[in-house]
Design an enzyme around this catalytic site. Structure first.
Site, short mmCIF file in Angstrom:
data_model
loop_
_atom_site.label_atom_id
_atom_site.label_comp_id
_atom_site.label_asym_id
_atom_site.label_seq_id
_atom_site.Cartn_x
_atom_site.Cartn_y
_atom_site.Cartn_z
N THR A 124 2.01 -1.34 -10.56
CA THR A 124 2.26 -0.59 -9.33
C THR A 124 3.64 -0.90 -8.75
O THR A 124 4.18 -2.01 -8.96
CB THR A 124 1.18 -0.96 -8.29
N ASP A 125 4.17 0.05 -7.98
CA ASP A 125 5.44 -0.19 -7.29
C ASP A 125 5.31 -1.30 -6.24
O ASP A 125 6.31 -1.86 -5.80
CB ASP A 125 5.96 1.10 -6.63
N GLU A 126 4.07 -1.63 -5.86
CA GLU A 126 3.88 -2.64 -4.81
C GLU A 126 4.35 -4.02 -5.23
O GLU A 126 4.55 -4.88 -4.38
CB GLU A 126 2.40 -2.71 -4.38
N TYR A 148 -3.28 -8.16 -2.99
CA TYR A 148 -3.42 -7.22 -4.11
C TYR A 148 -2.13 -7.17 -4.92
O TYR A 148 -2.14 -7.31 -6.15
CB TYR A 148 -3.76 -5.82 -3.57
N LYS A 152 -1.27 -8.20 -8.91
CA LYS A 152 -0.71 -7.27 -9.91
C LYS A 152 0.61 -7.82 -10.46
O LYS A 152 0.89 -7.68 -11.66
CB LYS A 152 -0.48 -5.88 -9.28
P1 NAD Z 1 -9.98 2.37 -8.80
O1 NAD Z 1 -10.33 1.30 -7.84
O2 NAD Z 1 -10.32 3.78 -8.49
O3 NAD Z 1 -10.67 2.06 -10.22
C1 NAD Z 1 -10.73 0.77 -10.76
C2 NAD Z 1 -11.77 0.77 -11.87
O4 NAD Z 1 -11.79 -0.53 -12.48
C3 NAD Z 1 -13.20 1.04 -11.37
O5 NAD Z 1 -13.84 1.99 -12.19
C4 NAD Z 1 -13.88 -0.33 -11.47
O6 NAD Z 1 -15.28 -0.22 -11.73
C5 NAD Z 1 -13.14 -0.93 -12.65
N1 NAD Z 1 -13.18 -2.40 -12.66
C6 NAD Z 1 -12.94 -3.23 -11.61
N2 NAD Z 1 -13.09 -4.51 -11.99
C7 NAD Z 1 -13.42 -4.50 -13.32
C8 NAD Z 1 -13.68 -5.49 -14.29
N3 NAD Z 1 -13.64 -6.79 -13.97
N4 NAD Z 1 -13.96 -5.11 -15.55
C9 NAD Z 1 -14.01 -3.80 -15.89
N5 NAD Z 1 -13.78 -2.80 -15.01
C10 NAD Z 1 -13.49 -3.16 -13.74
O7 NAD Z 1 -8.44 2.19 -9.09
P2 NAD Z 1 -7.32 3.28 -9.42
O8 NAD Z 1 -6.74 3.75 -8.17
O9 NAD Z 1 -7.86 4.21 -10.41
O10 NAD Z 1 -6.22 2.34 -10.10
C11 NAD Z 1 -6.24 2.12 -11.51
C12 NAD Z 1 -5.10 1.19 -11.86
O11 NAD Z 1 -3.86 1.78 -11.47
C13 NAD Z 1 -5.14 -0.16 -11.17
O12 NAD Z 1 -4.74 -1.15 -12.08
C14 NAD Z 1 -4.15 -0.05 -10.02
O13 NAD Z 1 -3.60 -1.29 -9.70
C15 NAD Z 1 -3.13 0.88 -10.64
N6 NAD Z 1 -2.35 1.73 -9.71
C16 NAD Z 1 -3.00 2.49 -8.80
C17 NAD Z 1 -2.26 3.33 -7.96
C18 NAD Z 1 -2.92 4.24 -6.95
O14 NAD Z 1 -2.23 4.88 -6.17
N7 NAD Z 1 -4.23 4.35 -6.93
C19 NAD Z 1 -0.86 3.34 -8.05
C20 NAD Z 1 -0.24 2.51 -8.99
C21 NAD Z 1 -1.01 1.72 -9.82
O1 TDX Z 2 -7.01 4.19 6.86
C1 TDX Z 2 -5.83 4.08 6.48
N1 TDX Z 2 -4.81 4.33 7.36
C2 TDX Z 2 -3.50 4.22 7.04
O2 TDX Z 2 -2.62 4.44 7.87
C3 TDX Z 2 -5.49 3.74 5.13
C4 TDX Z 2 -6.57 3.47 4.12
C5 TDX Z 2 -4.15 3.64 4.80
N2 TDX Z 2 -3.19 3.85 5.72
C6 TDX Z 2 -1.77 3.73 5.34
C7 TDX Z 2 -1.41 2.43 4.64
C8 TDX Z 2 -0.29 2.86 3.71
O3 TDX Z 2 0.93 2.89 4.40
O4 TDX Z 2 -1.52 4.74 4.35
C9 TDX Z 2 -0.67 4.28 3.31
C10 TDX Z 2 -1.40 4.37 1.99
O5 TDX Z 2 -2.45 3.44 2.02
P1 TDX Z 2 -3.44 3.25 0.78
O6 TDX Z 2 -4.02 4.56 0.39
O7 TDX Z 2 -4.37 2.12 1.09
O8 TDX Z 2 -2.41 2.87 -0.39
P2 TDX Z 2 -1.32 1.69 -0.50
O9 TDX Z 2 -1.66 0.53 0.33
O10 TDX Z 2 0.04 2.33 -0.32
O11 TDX Z 2 -1.54 1.30 -2.06
C11 TDX Z 2 -1.74 2.34 -3.04
O12 TDX Z 2 -0.59 2.57 -3.80
C12 TDX Z 2 -0.22 1.57 -4.71
C13 TDX Z 2 -2.92 2.01 -3.96
O13 TDX Z 2 -4.07 1.77 -3.17
C14 TDX Z 2 -2.62 0.87 -4.84
O14 TDX Z 2 -3.69 0.64 -5.76
C15 TDX Z 2 -1.38 1.16 -5.60
O15 TDX Z 2 -1.01 0.05 -6.36
#
Ligand code: NAD
Ligand code: TDX
Length: 354
Positions: A124-126, A148, A152
């Protein structure tokens, strides 16, 4: 690379990727390992249930015996499995350390032993932290802010170390905020859509002027597929759409699409340690692998809202049980409402307590 192990493939991005991969590679085969935590949902894979090219297994990536057996059967591993929500990591980081760090190490170890051809770490960019101007590139220092993000970043360092020490052909992708179908409604966009549908307040943290770079999940999946087939081991690729939006503007845009008033936006106490702005430079993946995002923001937002409108049953089931407890603790039992935006014409939020 046609036989792959996908971990976390019942979550948001993982399930979208399994669907994307099988639709693009007719000879592909996916073993999908997922623990089915609160975020994992077999309904996300319902349309693939009868596809003989998809094998689902419920299990933990920290289970070394299980993972070794699966690694022996595939050419590549793509690790999506993670605890992925920043707010939850602030409440309790223990499962983040176990899954995100040790789970990644277990997968790397199995990749080493079975000489897997590619190991793709979905990062992630985080991990770069927040920045006020410009954009991070792949060599920027890691400076994670939340538990988190720290977990990562640690996982990324393990991928690097296993490549350096043992020659495991690991590649890291670092993507910006994803949106699209099947996203769990704890994240900003699906949470706001589902609240707006029920005429409930949209809880915006702090002043709502934080910036995130949004990418449609299908564009992220396409980038991962490019990296799987053309990425260079030992490298990192930033994946972003150059699509920065302020949270407040995003909330207003969603309400407009849904035909709900701006007065639903409610400012609440900020997330502790909240990163102000994320921005990455995706030039490397564009130049080296010819990847480009294809889904425009307007089209992606409309499609996403339509998807949630068409999947009210999915949303209702996902929001039952443990989700309600989480939502109450996270939002309803916090006495921290700062103000209500009363009209779309409010220029910026007003921070007076109501
Ligand atoms: P998500 O929370 O929707 O899904 C995570 C999945 O992993 C779930 O299905 C969960 O059951 C499974 N899981 C959790 N712990 C586990 C374990 N110990 N063994 C096997 N499975 C397990 O997450 P997402 O948003 O789909 O993110 C997927 C990946 O992408 C993550 O690694 C996250 O860090 C990365 N990512 C997410 C975003 C975003 O915006 N959502 C952005 C950049 C990177
Ligand atoms: O209720 C909310 N109110 C609010 O203002 C929530 C849930 C979020 N926010 C803000 C926080 C952030 O500035 O919105 C922005 C986005 O929040 P999230 O959806 O929680 O995402 P973020 O914290 O940016 O992280 C996401 O992007 C990077 C994903 O959850 C991560 O898994 C990924 O790595």
């Amino acid at each position: 690379m046609v036989r792959i192990l996908v971990t976390g493939g019942a979550g948001f991005i993982g399930s979208n990727f399994v669907r994307y991969f099988l639709s693009r590679h007719p000879d592909g085969f996916v073993v999908n390992l997922d623990k089915l935590t609160y975020a994992g949902n077999l309904e996300n894979l319902a349309d693939l249930e009868k596809d003989p090219r998809h094998e689902f297994l419920q299990g933990d990536i920290c289970d070394a015996g299980l993972v070794k057996g699966l690694a022996a059967r595939v050419e590549a591993i793509i690790n999506f499995a993670a605890e992925s929500h920043v707010d939850r990591s602030i409440l309790d980081a223990s499962s983040f350390l176990a899954t995100n760090i040790d789970g990644t190490r277990v997968l790397l170890e199995a990749s080493r032993q079975h000489k897997v051809h590619r190991f793709i770490q979905i990062s992630t960019d985080e991990v770069y932290g927040s920045l006020s101007a410009g954009a991070f590139h792949e060599a920027s220092p890691l400076a994670p802010s939340s538990p988190y993000a720290a977990s990562k970043a640690a996982a990324d360092l393990f991928v690097r170390a296993y490549h350096h020490t043992y020659g495991v052909p690991g590649i890291i992708t670092r993507c910006t905020n994803n949106y699209g179908p099947y996203q769990f409604p704890e994240k900003l966009i699906p949470l706001f859509i589902s609240n707006a549908l029920e005429h409930k307040p949209l809880p915006l943290y702090g002043d709502g002027l934080q910036l995130r770079d949004w990418i449609h999940v299908e564009d992220h999946c396409a980038a991962i597929d490019r990296v799987l087939h053309g990425g260079r081991p030992g490298e990192t690729y930033n994946v972003g759409a150059r699509n920065e939006r302020r949270n407040l503007d995003l909330a207003r845009a969603l309400l407009k699409i849904l035909g709900r008033p701006d007065s639903l936006i409610q400012l609440v106490t900020d997330r502790p340690g909240h990163d102000r702005r994320y921005a990455i430079d995706p030039t490397k993946i564009e130049r080296e692998l010819g990847w480009r995002p294809r889904v425009s923001w307007e089209e992606g937002m409309h499609q996403t809202v339509q998807w949630y409108l068409g999947h009210r049953d999915w949303l209702d089931r996902v929001r039952s049980g443990a989700y309600r407890t989480y939502y109450r603790a996270m939002y309803e039992e916090r006495d921290d409402t700062l103000s209500n935006l009363t009209s779309a014409s409010s220029v910026e939020p007003n921070r007076e307590r109501v």
